[in-house]
Write a protein that holds these residues in place. Structure first.
Motif, mmCIF file in Angstrom:
data_model
loop_
_atom_site.group_PDB
_atom_site.id
_atom_site.type_symbol
_atom_site.label_atom_id
_atom_site.label_comp_id
_atom_site.label_asym_id
_atom_site.label_seq_id
_atom_site.Cartn_x
_atom_site.Cartn_y
_atom_site.Cartn_z
ATOM 1 N N LYS A 103 -1.228 -5.249 8.109
ATOM 2 C CA LYS A 103 -2.238 -5.951 7.318
ATOM 3 C C LYS A 103 -3.632 -5.375 7.574
ATOM 4 O O LYS A 103 -4.444 -5.225 6.654
ATOM 5 N N LEU A 104 -3.925 -5.051 8.836
ATOM 6 C CA LEU A 104 -5.227 -4.494 9.168
ATOM 7 C C LEU A 104 -5.410 -3.099 8.583
ATOM 8 O O LEU A 104 -6.519 -2.721 8.190
ATOM 9 N N VAL A 105 -4.316 -2.325 8.534
ATOM 10 C CA VAL A 105 -4.389 -0.989 7.917
ATOM 11 C C VAL A 105 -4.755 -1.122 6.441
ATOM 12 O O VAL A 105 -5.623 -0.397 5.925
ATOM 13 N N ASP A 106 -4.105 -2.046 5.749
ATOM 14 C CA ASP A 106 -4.410 -2.251 4.329
ATOM 15 C C ASP A 106 -5.845 -2.749 4.152
ATOM 16 O O ASP A 106 -6.544 -2.346 3.206
ATOM 17 N N TRP A 107 -6.289 -3.647 5.048
ATOM 18 C CA TRP A 107 -7.653 -4.172 4.946
ATOM 19 C C TRP A 107 -8.675 -3.057 5.125
ATOM 20 O O TRP A 107 -9.646 -2.966 4.378
ATOM 21 N N LEU A 108 -8.449 -2.191 6.115
ATOM 22 C CA LEU A 108 -9.400 -1.103 6.357
ATOM 23 C C LEU A 108 -9.415 -0.117 5.197
ATOM 24 O O LEU A 108 -10.473 0.429 4.849
ATOM 25 N N ALA A 109 -8.269 0.121 4.581
ATOM 26 C CA ALA A 109 -8.223 1.031 3.432
ATOM 27 C C ALA A 109 -9.094 0.514 2.290
ATOM 28 O O ALA A 109 -9.687 1.301 1.546
ATOM 29 N N ASP A 110 -9.173 -0.806 2.153
ATOM 30 C CA ASP A 110 -9.972 -1.388 1.068
ATOM 31 C C ASP A 110 -11.458 -1.462 1.405
ATOM 32 O O ASP A 110 -12.296 -1.355 0.504
ATOM 33 N N TYR A 111 -11.786 -1.633 2.683
ATOM 34 C CA TYR A 111 -13.170 -1.972 3.022
ATOM 35 C C TYR A 111 -13.823 -1.036 4.040
ATOM 36 O O TYR A 111 -14.916 -1.334 4.517
ATOM 37 N N LYS A 151 -8.918 7.617 -4.171
ATOM 38 C CA LYS A 151 -8.754 6.930 -5.447
ATOM 39 C C LYS A 151 -9.890 5.941 -5.657
ATOM 40 O O LYS A 151 -10.377 5.308 -4.725
ATOM 41 N N LYS A 152 -10.300 5.828 -6.915
ATOM 42 C CA LYS A 152 -11.364 4.881 -7.250
ATOM 43 C C LYS A 152 -10.821 3.458 -7.214
ATOM 44 O O LYS A 152 -9.779 3.159 -7.789
ATOM 45 N N ARG A 153 -11.523 2.598 -6.504
ATOM 46 C CA ARG A 153 -11.153 1.188 -6.413
ATOM 47 C C ARG A 153 -12.300 0.341 -6.955
ATOM 48 O O ARG A 153 -13.367 0.848 -7.276
ATOM 49 N N GLU A 154 -12.060 -0.959 -7.031
ATOM 50 C CA GLU A 154 -13.155 -1.840 -7.407
ATOM 51 C C GLU A 154 -14.220 -1.831 -6.309
ATOM 52 O O GLU A 154 -13.931 -1.565 -5.137
ATOM 53 N N GLU A 155 -15.445 -2.099 -6.689
ATOM 54 C CA GLU A 155 -16.548 -2.058 -5.732
ATOM 55 C C GLU A 155 -16.350 -3.147 -4.684
ATOM 56 O O GLU A 155 -16.336 -4.335 -4.996
ATOM 57 N N PRO A 156 -16.159 -2.756 -3.397
ATOM 58 C CA PRO A 156 -15.901 -3.782 -2.376
ATOM 59 C C PRO A 156 -17.179 -4.519 -2.001
ATOM 60 O O PRO A 156 -18.288 -4.007 -2.145
#
Length: 716
Positions: free
Chosen positions: A192-200, A161-166
C-alpha cells in the motif's frame, strides 16, 4: 519602538510593526491606488477571515487632474493567511459541500448501530467497513479532474506516465485511510505504501530531491542522449526507481538498452542476455497484495505462506545470477556495473538502497520492499522511520512529514495537531472518523469529555470549530447545521445563534433559514424568525410581506396592532378613494389564511365595499342582497370597531331604501337599530370620536331603517 512601514511608491503596503517582530511579521500589501499622503486608516472585521481596511486620503488644495485623484478614500478587503496554494477557494467550497452527504450518512449509520446495540440485536457489523466506505467517498471527492486518454501506442521515451495533479490534502487522507480505516490492508501495508508513494512522490519535489524529480528530468533529456547505457544518469535513475518498487518503469527503461537494437543484437548477445535476465527477475518480483494492481508488474500472492516461498525462490535466483561467470565476459563496464547494482538493490543491500533513494520516506519504503518484506501491521515501524531519518536527514520539513511520523508513532493527538496545522478544520472534522475506526485508544482520547474544554470532547470541539468556519461565510453557512447537530453538548445552542444571525432581508435566504428550522424541528426559532421578518418588512414599507410573515408566525398581538393602523387608513365612506390604496394589501391576506384579530374585520369590510360598489354601479338585486349579507356579518362580528358602525350604515342607505322589496328582515333591522342605540350611549363617553359624515347622517339612517322595518313587517 513601533512604526509604520509605508511603501506608497511601490505596492502600497501599509503595515504597523515593531522591531522585535520584524522577522516573523506577516505583511499584506494594499493596492489602494490613492495618492499620498494618507490621513487616516480604519480597520474592522469583514466576512470570514478577512479585514475591511478603509483608507482616507488627505484633502488637497490643488486641482485634480484625473477623476482618480479626486477620490477621498478607498475601502479594501484583506484576506488573512496565505491559504492553501494547491486548492482554490471555490474548490474548497466544492469539497465542503461534497463531504456533507458522506458525513451525514455515516452519522446516521452510527445512530442506527447504537440503537441496535441498546436493543441487544443479534445483528453485528464491523464498523470499520462503514468508515472505509465513507473514506472512499471522500477520496473520490478529493480527486482532481480526469485526464484525457493517452495515445494508443506509447512513445518509447515516455517513462513517467501522466497522472492527475496530486494534492497534499488527498495524500494525507489516503495515508489515514491506509493506517486507520482499511483494516484488511494491515497484512500488505508495504505494498500500500509503494502505491501511495508512486502517486504522491512528486509532492515532495517542492522541498527535496525525489525519485520522481529524477525521472521527470531524465525523461526530458532522454531524446538528446546518443548512447544510453553509457550515460551514468541512466543507471542512476533506474536504481532509484527500483528502490521504491516502480518495476514497470525499470523494465521499460531496461528495454531501451542499446543491445536490443537489431543492428547490434548479434554483436552484443551476452550483454543483451544479462539485461533481459535482470528485466525478467524484476518483472517476476513477488508482491503480497489482496487485489489487482492494474497491470503493474510482479507476481501477486494473497496468502503470506505462498508469498514467503515465492520470495525465497526469487532471492535465490537473484543470488545465482549475481554469482554467474557471465559478468566477467561482459565487455561493457557501464552495463555490468549498472545491472549488478540493480541486483544489490533487490538483494537488500543497505548501502545501495541509501545511495539510490533521495528522501527518508523513499528509503523507508525500500526497506519494506527488499529488507523487511514480511512486515505485517504497524509494529516497530516508528523505530525504522527514526533510523531512516537519521540516514537521510531532511533539510526542511514537508507538510506531510509530521503527519507521517505521527501515524507511525501511533500518537493520535500528534496526528490531529498536524492535520489541523497543515490542512485546516475540514480535515480534522472529517478525519476523526477514520482515527476512531476500531481503535479503542483513539476512542478514549477523542470521546472523553474534558474539563478544560468546557465539558466537551475533542471530537465535538473540532466539529464546532469547523462549523464556525462554515458559518462565517455567506456561501457555506447552510451546511454548518449538519455538523452542529452532531455535537450533543453545545451544538444546538450554536445552531440557534447561527439561525438568528442570518439576514431576513432576502426572501430566498429567509426561506432557506426556515427550512433548516423545519428539518431540525426548531419551531420556536422559526416562529421568532418569521416575526422578525414580518416587523422588518412592515417597517420598510413592504406591507403585504410583513403581514404574511406575521400571519405565518401566528403573532396575534402584532397583527391586531397592524389592524388598528389599517383602521385609520381605510375609507370612511364609499366615495373615499383611500380605501383603494389598501384593498390590494387586504387582498394579499387571502380569504383562507385564517386572519386574526382586527384583520378579520378588514376582510369582511373589503367584501362589503366590493358588493356595495356593484350596487351603486347599477347591478341587480342579487348584488344588493350580497351586500346586505356582508353588512350583517360586519355588524354582528365583535372585531368590527365601533367607530365604523355609522359609516357602514350610512354607506348602506340605498340598501335600506331598496325600491323593489325590503332587503332586511325584521330581526336584521332590529339588530341595526340596536347598534344605533349603542352608538347613542357611546357618544356620552369621553374620547368618543365623531365620524366625518354629514350632520343629517344619523337621522337619515334611522328613517331608512324604520321604513325598512315597516315594509319587512308587512311582508312577513
Amino acid at each position: 519602538m513601533s512604526r509604520v512601514a509605508s511603501d506608497t511608491v511601490g505596492n502600497g503596503a501599509l503595515v504597523p510593526f515593531s522591531e522585535d517582530t520584524k522577522d516573523s511579521l506577516a505583511v499584506y500589501p494594499l493596492h489602494h491606488g490613492l495618492a499620498p499622503p494618507i490621513s487616516r486608516i480604519a480597520i474592522s472585521w469583514a466576512r470570514g477571515n478577512s479585514l475591511r481596511v478603509s483608507l482616507f486620503a488627505t484633502p488637497s488644495s490643488e486641482p485634480s487632474r484625473t477623476p482618480q485623484d479626486q477620490s477621498g478614500g478607498k475601502v479594501l478587503e484583506v484576506k488573512l493567511g496565505v491559504g492553501d496554494p494547491e486548492i482554490s477557494d471555490s474548490r474548497w467550497r466544492q469539497i465542503a459541500y461534497g463531504s456533507v452527504a458522506p458525513f451525514a450518512l455515516l452519522q446516521s449509520r452510527r445512530s442506527a448501530l447504537s440503537e441496535m446495540i441498546k436493543s441487544s440485536s443479534p445483528y453485528q457489523m464491523d464498523w470499520w467497513e462503514n468508515v472505509l466506505e465513507y473514506s472512499k467517498d471522500i477520496t473520490s471527492l478529493l480527486s482532481g479532474p480526469k485526464l484525457p486518454p493517452g495515445p494508443i501506442i506509447e512513445e518509447r521515451t515516455d517513462i513517467v506516465k501522466k497522472r492527475e495533479e496530486p494534492t497534499c490534502l488527498k495524500a494525507a487522507w489516503e495515508l489515514l485511510e491506509i493506517f486507520y480505516a482499511d483494516k484488511q490492508s494491515q497484512a500488505w501495508l508495504p505494498e500500500k505504501l509503494v502505491d501511495w508513494l508512486a502517486d504522491y512522490d512528486s509532492l515532495f519535489s517542492s522541498t527535496h530531491e525525489t525519485v520522481y524529480g529524477k525521472l521527470a528530468r531524465f525523461q526530458k533529456e532522454l531524446v538528446d542522449i546518443q548512447v544510453l547505457e553509457d550515460d551514468p544518469r541512466y543507471w542512476e535513475v533506474m536504481s532509484s526507481a527500483l528502490s521504491v518498487g516502480w518495476l514497470d518503469i525499470v523494465v521499460k527503461m531496461l528495454r531501451l538498452h542499446g543491445s536490443y537494437q537489431l543492428d547490434q543484437l548479434s554483436n552484443r548477445e551476452l550483454e543483451n542476455g544479462l539485461v533481459e535476465a535482470v528485466a525478467v527477475l524484476i518483472s517476476k518480483m513477488p508482491r503480497l497484495c489482496h487485489e489487482s494492481t492494474n497491470g503493474k508488474l510482479g507476481e501477486l500472492f494473497k496468502s503470506k505462506p505462498d508469498f514467503i516461498k515465492a520470495w525465497e525462490k526469487w532471492r535465490s535466483q537473484i543470488t545465482k545470477l549475481d554469482c554467474s561467470p557471465f559478468w566477467i565476459q561482459c565487455g561493457n563496464h557501464h552495463t555490468r556495473e549498472g545491472l549488478r547494482n540493480l541486483l544489490q538493490i533487490m538483494l537488500g543491500n543497505t548501502e545501495s538502497l541509501c545511495m539510490a533513494t533521495c528522501y527518508w520516506i523513499e528509503l523507508y519504503i525500500s526497506h519494506f520492499l527488499y529488507i523487511r518484506p514480511f512486515t505485517t501491521g504497524i509494529e516497530s515501524m516508528y523505530n525504522l522511520a527514526q533510523k531512516c531519518i537519521q540516514l537521510k536527514p531532511p533539510s526542511s520539513n514537508h507538510k506531510l512529514t509530521g503527519l507521517i511520523v505521527g501515524i507511525l508513532e501511533e500518537n493520535t493527538e500528534v496526528v490531529l495537531a498536524e492535520s489541523s496545522r497543515e490542512f485546516g478544520p475540514w480535515m480534522v472534522a472529517h478525519a476523526i472518523e477514520l482515527l476512531t475506526a476500531g481503535s479503542e485508544q483513539a476512542e478514549i482520547v477523542l470521546h472523553d469529555e474534558r474539563y478544560n474544554l468546557g465539558g466537551i470532547s475533542m471530537i465535538e470541539l473540532h466539529r464546532l470549530v469547523y462549523a464556525q468556519v462554515l458559518s462565517s461565510h455567506a456561501l457555506t453557512w447552510q451546511i454548518a447545521p449538519i455538523y452542529l447537530t452532531s455535537c450533543m453538548k453545545q451544538g444546538m445552542g450554536l445552531l440557534e445563534n447561527l439561525l438568528y444571525r442570518q439576514s431576513i432581508q432576502h426572501n430566498d435566504l429567509l426561506l432557506k433559514n426556515i427550512e433548516i428550522c423545519r428539518l431540525y424541528e426548531l419551531d420556536h426559532i422559526s416562529s421568532d424568525i418569521m416575526k422578525v421578518a414580518g416587523v422588518y418588512h412592515w417597517k420598510h414599507g413592504h406591507k403585504g410581506a410583513g403581514v404574511y410573515w406575521l400571519q405565518q408566525s401566528k403573532d396575534t398581538s402584532r397583527l391586531n396592532r397592524i389592524a388598528q393602523q389599517l383602521f385609520d387608513s381605510v375609507g370612511k365612506s364609499i366615495s373615499d378613494e383611500s380605501f383603494k390604496q389598501w384593498e390590494g394589501l387586504i387582498e394579499l391576506l387571502g380569504s383562507e389564511s385564517k386572519p386574526a384579530g382586527g384583520l378579520e374585520f378588514l376582510h369582511k369590510y373589503r367584501d362589503f365595499k366590493r358588493s356595495l360598489q356593484q350596487v351603486y354601479g347599477g347591478k341587480a338585486t342579487d348584488a344588493a342582497r350580497q351586500a346586505v349579507g356582508s353588512l350583517i356579518l360586519l355588524m354582528k362580528n365583535p372585531s368590527t370597531p365601533q367607530r365604523f358602525w355609522l359609516p357602514l350604515l350610512y354607506d348602506s342607505l340605498k340598501l335600506f331604501n331598496w325600491h323593489e322589496c325590503p332587503l332586511l328582515n325584521v330581526s336584521e333591522t332590529n339588530l341595526l337599530l340596536n347598534k344605533l342605540q349603542e352608538l347613542s350611549w357611546a357618544r356620552l363617553r369621553p374620547h368618543f370620536s365623531e365620524p366625518n359624515l354629514p350632520a343629517e347622517a344619523l337621522s337619515s339612517i334611522r328613517l331608512a331603517l324604520a321604513t325598512n322595518l315597516g315594509r319587512a313587517i308587512l311582508d312577513e
